[in-house]
Design a protein around this motif. Structure first.
Motif, short mmCIF file in Angstrom:
data_model
loop_
_atom_site.label_atom_id
_atom_site.label_comp_id
_atom_site.label_asym_id
_atom_site.label_seq_id
_atom_site.Cartn_x
_atom_site.Cartn_y
_atom_site.Cartn_z
N LEU A 55 50.21 -36.45 -11.01
CA LEU A 55 50.12 -35.84 -9.67
C LEU A 55 49.69 -36.84 -8.60
O LEU A 55 50.00 -36.67 -7.43
CB LEU A 55 49.12 -34.67 -9.73
CG LEU A 55 49.02 -33.78 -8.50
CD1 LEU A 55 50.32 -33.05 -8.25
CD2 LEU A 55 47.89 -32.77 -8.65
N GLN A 56 48.95 -37.88 -9.00
CA GLN A 56 48.41 -38.80 -8.00
C GLN A 56 49.40 -39.86 -7.54
O GLN A 56 49.09 -40.66 -6.67
CB GLN A 56 47.14 -39.46 -8.52
CG GLN A 56 46.02 -38.48 -8.84
CD GLN A 56 45.66 -37.61 -7.64
OE1 GLN A 56 45.69 -38.04 -6.50
NE2 GLN A 56 45.35 -36.34 -7.90
N THR A 57 50.58 -39.88 -8.13
CA THR A 57 51.59 -40.83 -7.69
C THR A 57 52.59 -40.07 -6.83
O THR A 57 53.24 -39.14 -7.31
CB THR A 57 52.27 -41.49 -8.90
OG1 THR A 57 51.26 -42.17 -9.65
CG2 THR A 57 53.35 -42.49 -8.49
N GLU A 58 52.69 -40.45 -5.57
CA GLU A 58 53.46 -39.66 -4.60
C GLU A 58 54.89 -39.40 -5.03
O GLU A 58 55.40 -38.30 -4.88
CB GLU A 58 53.47 -40.36 -3.24
CG GLU A 58 52.21 -40.17 -2.47
CD GLU A 58 52.19 -41.00 -1.19
OE1 GLU A 58 53.24 -41.51 -0.78
OE2 GLU A 58 51.10 -41.14 -0.62
N VAL A 59 55.52 -40.44 -5.55
CA VAL A 59 56.94 -40.28 -5.89
C VAL A 59 57.09 -39.24 -6.99
O VAL A 59 58.01 -38.42 -6.97
CB VAL A 59 57.58 -41.65 -6.22
CG1 VAL A 59 57.00 -42.27 -7.47
CG2 VAL A 59 59.07 -41.54 -6.35
N TYR A 60 56.17 -39.22 -7.96
CA TYR A 60 56.22 -38.20 -9.03
C TYR A 60 55.93 -36.82 -8.43
O TYR A 60 56.56 -35.84 -8.78
CB TYR A 60 55.18 -38.46 -10.11
CG TYR A 60 55.29 -39.76 -10.88
CD1 TYR A 60 56.49 -40.44 -11.03
CD2 TYR A 60 54.16 -40.29 -11.52
CE1 TYR A 60 56.56 -41.62 -11.75
CE2 TYR A 60 54.23 -41.47 -12.26
CZ TYR A 60 55.43 -42.13 -12.36
OH TYR A 60 55.49 -43.30 -13.08
N ARG A 61 54.92 -36.76 -7.57
CA ARG A 61 54.50 -35.48 -6.99
C ARG A 61 55.66 -34.81 -6.24
O ARG A 61 55.82 -33.61 -6.25
CB ARG A 61 53.32 -35.69 -6.03
CG ARG A 61 52.76 -34.39 -5.49
CD ARG A 61 51.67 -34.59 -4.46
NE ARG A 61 50.45 -35.19 -4.98
CZ ARG A 61 49.25 -35.03 -4.44
NH1 ARG A 61 49.10 -34.27 -3.37
NH2 ARG A 61 48.19 -35.62 -4.93
N GLY A 62 56.46 -35.65 -5.61
CA GLY A 62 57.52 -35.09 -4.77
C GLY A 62 58.77 -34.65 -5.51
O GLY A 62 59.43 -33.71 -5.09
N TYR A 63 59.09 -35.33 -6.62
CA TYR A 63 60.38 -35.10 -7.27
C TYR A 63 60.71 -33.63 -7.56
O TYR A 63 61.75 -33.12 -7.15
CB TYR A 63 60.45 -35.86 -8.60
CG TYR A 63 60.94 -37.29 -8.50
CD1 TYR A 63 62.06 -37.61 -7.74
CD2 TYR A 63 60.32 -38.32 -9.18
CE1 TYR A 63 62.53 -38.91 -7.66
CE2 TYR A 63 60.77 -39.63 -9.11
CZ TYR A 63 61.88 -39.92 -8.35
OH TYR A 63 62.33 -41.20 -8.27
N ALA A 74 41.67 -38.38 -0.21
CA ALA A 74 40.29 -38.05 -0.61
C ALA A 74 39.36 -39.27 -0.54
O ALA A 74 38.14 -39.10 -0.52
CB ALA A 74 40.29 -37.48 -2.02
N ILE A 75 39.90 -40.47 -0.51
CA ILE A 75 39.02 -41.65 -0.48
C ILE A 75 39.29 -42.57 0.72
O ILE A 75 38.60 -43.56 0.90
CB ILE A 75 39.12 -42.50 -1.77
CG1 ILE A 75 40.52 -43.09 -1.93
CG2 ILE A 75 38.73 -41.70 -2.99
CD1 ILE A 75 40.52 -44.25 -2.88
N ARG A 76 40.27 -42.22 1.53
CA ARG A 76 40.60 -43.10 2.66
C ARG A 76 39.47 -43.16 3.67
O ARG A 76 39.01 -42.11 4.12
CB ARG A 76 41.82 -42.56 3.40
CG ARG A 76 43.11 -42.95 2.83
CD ARG A 76 44.22 -42.42 3.70
NE ARG A 76 45.30 -41.96 2.84
CZ ARG A 76 46.36 -41.30 3.29
NH1 ARG A 76 46.46 -41.01 4.56
NH2 ARG A 76 47.30 -40.94 2.46
N ASP A 98 41.91 -35.55 -7.57
CA ASP A 98 41.32 -35.27 -6.25
C ASP A 98 39.84 -34.90 -6.32
O ASP A 98 39.06 -35.24 -5.43
CB ASP A 98 42.10 -34.14 -5.56
CG ASP A 98 43.45 -34.64 -5.05
OD1 ASP A 98 43.58 -35.86 -4.89
OD2 ASP A 98 44.36 -33.81 -4.85
N GLU A 99 39.48 -34.19 -7.40
CA GLU A 99 38.12 -33.67 -7.50
C GLU A 99 37.07 -34.79 -7.65
O GLU A 99 35.98 -34.70 -7.11
CB GLU A 99 38.06 -32.76 -8.73
CG GLU A 99 37.07 -31.63 -8.63
CD GLU A 99 37.12 -30.78 -9.89
OE1 GLU A 99 36.07 -30.30 -10.31
OE2 GLU A 99 38.22 -30.64 -10.46
#
Lengths: 309, 432
Positions: free
Chosen positions: B193-201, A254-256, A160-161
């Protein structure tokens, strides 16, 4: 009886009418009508799956005021306009300076081609490639930094940063290659006599560039600023493909930019938001914002003195 | 004479042709839009079943191999008035995209249908746990599963044996395993962390263990935010924080910027000891895993004093949905029952390395652990406890960003619960 000139005018008017009408019809069908329909849809709560539409007046517009993701997508678009604009125009001008000073035409063409090549490749392929280059663990950037002893500079570019900067670098890379072709075409139009006069006055290459080339490229620069401003809001493929975390993830907020956020609101990927009415309201805001910005840019450029040759 | 005969023949032909063409037109055609792409192993199994069905029932199945974006692809067709009978997709996308718009037909009657050539009803053949979480409060079911997906902590049994590690069942044991892996020079858990499915599990599994199935779904829709004031949400936040680099540092290095497929590759290369993922992971990683790699999977650990069922496990199937008012609703449902025959279920397991909802078809060896956990489960829950499908905007605007903060270690458990409450209240303040 009509005079020859009146007949000519009559025929000329008919010719103009015949040429304009088809274009106007196409324009109305493919531009005006969709805009009008979007305006109409923006007044409804509508998923787009069925014909059931609930009229909510300006409800969608009111909701936007409290939508954090919408606000961040507008802000991101403006950041693309500002930072991207400065970087792209700046780097393009520097390349223009360097390339116009080459004596060899072959070298000029070669550098120009190399810079333009990314524009001939699919945005999705380039975005994925850029993602690999910036991968934290095994990407080219971090590996190279580590290899030359600058490992402390390695970063999680896709986190994100840093991801906005990473996306911006991709867009700058692509668009510099595009605008360089336009700038060089503009520079080629400048009469040699002006440079020769400057040389007689003892001007250096840099002086000639800043006092002759740049002022005379004013129209080209203005056009590129307008084009970039519009792109910043509506560019889609690069951001959509680059910012997605894979596995059906939506591109990072963050980039949309507004176009990507609008699409996700209307259709979604794995997240089935499906709000076509709300997305239509966003499209209206996008239209107004871009129109306003283009007007401001045009006014700003109009205030700069035009140099004729 | 010859001419007369010719005229009569032509007249007869003219009379017969319309009837023949009527007969041809009368042959019913099921319009089926599929989430699979041409050439995928799953597509090939379904294609075989379609060919058999057409032959046996004398009908035609007009199938569009659309790919994962199938629910979006059908939108303009439906608006244009085109008839679509059958769609397949993950349960979450069918519920969030199709059922949520009131255009799904109830599939409860399919459970009562006979499976051709087997003399058994669908409901007797498929495990109830494979669709139970998708039965709505009014008893409606909008999907019949043909492929079962669950999730758990994946590990290499060979590696665990070498390091003398037993799969943990409690949170304390899990922390001990993470410590052992770290000591052995591995990152305990691959994560991106940047892959939604992983982030949510991990977050919703933690919530399901501590508060029980349905808790996240209920809290997401609570406009007052009061449900997030339950102190157990702080506990959930504390566990999530513990995974982060500022907590007990369980995730792999650089996880904040890691995206698919990097984490699963790190795990398969034995750089990380475990990976939390769906049961599709062996399919994706098998080609990269060496022959010595032995897939193991254990369910999310249990916590002391947890509210939920300790056996509860995610079950988010892929399946068929029939559209409401479809012209061939009955026939489409017959195809659904037809496809659940044992021979196709076996092909599904063998050709695609996935689990089938049929109780009498064992899972592929890579998925035996997770299949066992599923069979033992007294309750099942939906992926993300259903919030991605039921409240997609809340999921995107509130849930994912707050998860990003706590899993990065930027906020602790107390702040997590407070942010979830505050952001939820703000979110609903301007929405229906």
């Amino acid at each position: 009886m009509l005079s020859d000139s009146a007949m000519f005018n009559n025929r000329y008017q008919r010719f103009i009418l015949a040429a304009v009408v088809p274009v106007f019809i196409v324009y109305v069908i493919f531009m005006i009508f969709p805009i009008a329909r979007s305006l109409y849809y923006s007044l409804f709560d509508w998923s787009g799956f069925t014909t059931n539409m609930e009229y909510i007046g300006l409800g969608n517009y009111a909701e936007m005021a409290s939508d954090k993701l919408f606000a961040s997508s507008v802000l991101n678009s403006l950041k693309y306009v500002a930072f991207g604009g400065v970087l792209i125009i700046g780097i393009t001008l520097l390349f223009t300076y360097a390339i116009t000073s080459y004596k060899s035409k072959k070298l000029k063409d070669f550098v120009q081609t190399i810079l333009f090549v990314p524009n001939t490749i699919s945005p999705v392929a380039l975005a994925l490639l850029w993602g690999f280059v910036l991968n934290t663990r095994w990407g080219l950037v971090n590996s190279s930094l580590k290899a030359i002893g600058l490992g402390t500079l390695a970063r999680g570019w896709l986190g994100d940063e840093h991801i906005f900067g990473a996306a911006l670098s991709l867009l700058v890379w692509i668009h510099v290659g595009f605008f360089i072709v336009v700038y060089l075409a503009g520079a080629d139009r400048i009469p040699r006599s002006l440079y020769e006069a400057a040389e007689l006055d003892g001007a250096s290459d840099w002086k000639k560039f800043t006092t002759v080339t740049v002022p005379l490229l004013r129209d080209v620069i203005e056009t590129s600023v307008v084009l970039w401003t519009i792109s910043s809001f509506k560019i889609f493929g690069y951001i959509y493909a680059f910012g997605s975390g894979g596995c059906g993830s939506d591109p990072s907020p963050a980039i949309r930019n507004l176009a990507v956020h609008l699409y996700l609101t209307a259709f979604g990927k794995r997240t089935p938001i499906n709000r076509l009415g709300y997305a239509s309201a966003m499209a209206m805001i996008l239209l107004v914002l871009v129109a306003m910005l283009v007007c401001v840019i045009r006014r700003l450029f109009r205030s700069v003195e035009r140099i004729e040759y | 004479m010859y001419k007369k005969a010719m005229v009569v023949t032509l007249l007869l032909a003219l009379c017969v042709v319309p009837f023949t063409s009527c007969g041809a037109a009368a042959k019913p055609t099921i319009s089926y839009w599929s989430m699979w792409n041409k050439g995928e192993p799953q597509q090939r199994v379904i294609e075989r079943a379609i060919a058999d069905f057409e032959k046996e029932y004398g009908v035609k199945v007009d199938v569009k191999w659309t790919g994962r974006d199938v629910t979006n692809a059908i939108k303009p067709r439906l608006l244009a008035g085109e008839n679509i009978d059958l769609v397949d997709q993950s349960a979450e996308e069918l519920y969030g995209g199709v059922a949520a718009n009131g255009i799904s037909s109830r599939m409860n009657d399919v459970l009562e249908m006979q499976i051709p050539h087997e003399g058994k009803k669908v409901k007797d053949v498929i495990g109830r746990e494979t669709y139970d979480a998708y039965v709505r409060k009014d008893g409606s079911l909008y999907i019949i599963p043909y492929s079962v997906v669950s999730a758990g902590f994946w590990y290499n049994k060979v590696l665990f044996r070498e390091l003398n590690i037993e799969p943990p069942t409690t949170w304390e044991q899990f922390l001990s395993v993470a410590g052992k892996l770290r000591k052995a020079g591995l990152d305990p858990l691959a994560f991106g962390l940047q892959t939604e499915v992983y982030r949510g599990y991990i977050p919703y599994h933690t919530a399901m263990r501590i508060l029980g199935p349905g808790s996240l779904n209920a809290a997401a829709s609570d406009r007052t935010g009061k449900l997030f004031e339950d102190p157990r949400w702080v506990e959930v936040g504390n566990i999530l924080y513990a995974f982060s680099k500022k907590g007990k540092n369980i995730f792999m290095e650089g996880y904040e910027s890691s995206v698919y497929p990097a984490p699963q590759m790190d795990w398969i290369m034995d750089r990380a000891g475990m990976f939390f993922c769906g049961s599709w992971i062996p399919v994706e990683t098998r080609p990269a895993a060496g022959p010595d790699f032995e897939y193991g999977c254990f369910p999310f650990p249990v916590f002391k004093g947890q509210n939920g069922d300790p056996t509860a496990i995610e079950c988010s199937p892929f399946g068929f949905g029939v559209l409401k008012n479809a012209k061939n609703e009955g026939l489409a449902k017959e195809f659904v029952a037809f496809f659940l025959q044992k021979k196709y279920a076996e092909s599904w397991v063998n050709d695609t390395m996935n689990m089938t909802p049929r109780k009498d078809v064992p899972a592929p060896k890579e998925l035996r652990d997770i299949r066992l956990s599923l069979s033992k489960a007294k309750t099942t829950f939906r992926k993300d406890d259903g919030v991605q499908a039921d409240y997609p905007q809340w999921y995107a605007a509130v849930y994912l960003p707050v998860l990003g903060d706590v899993l990065s270690g930027n906020i602790n458990g107390t702040q997590f619960a407070r942010q979830m409450r505050d952001e939820t209240v703000k979110f609903w303040a301007h929405r229906k």
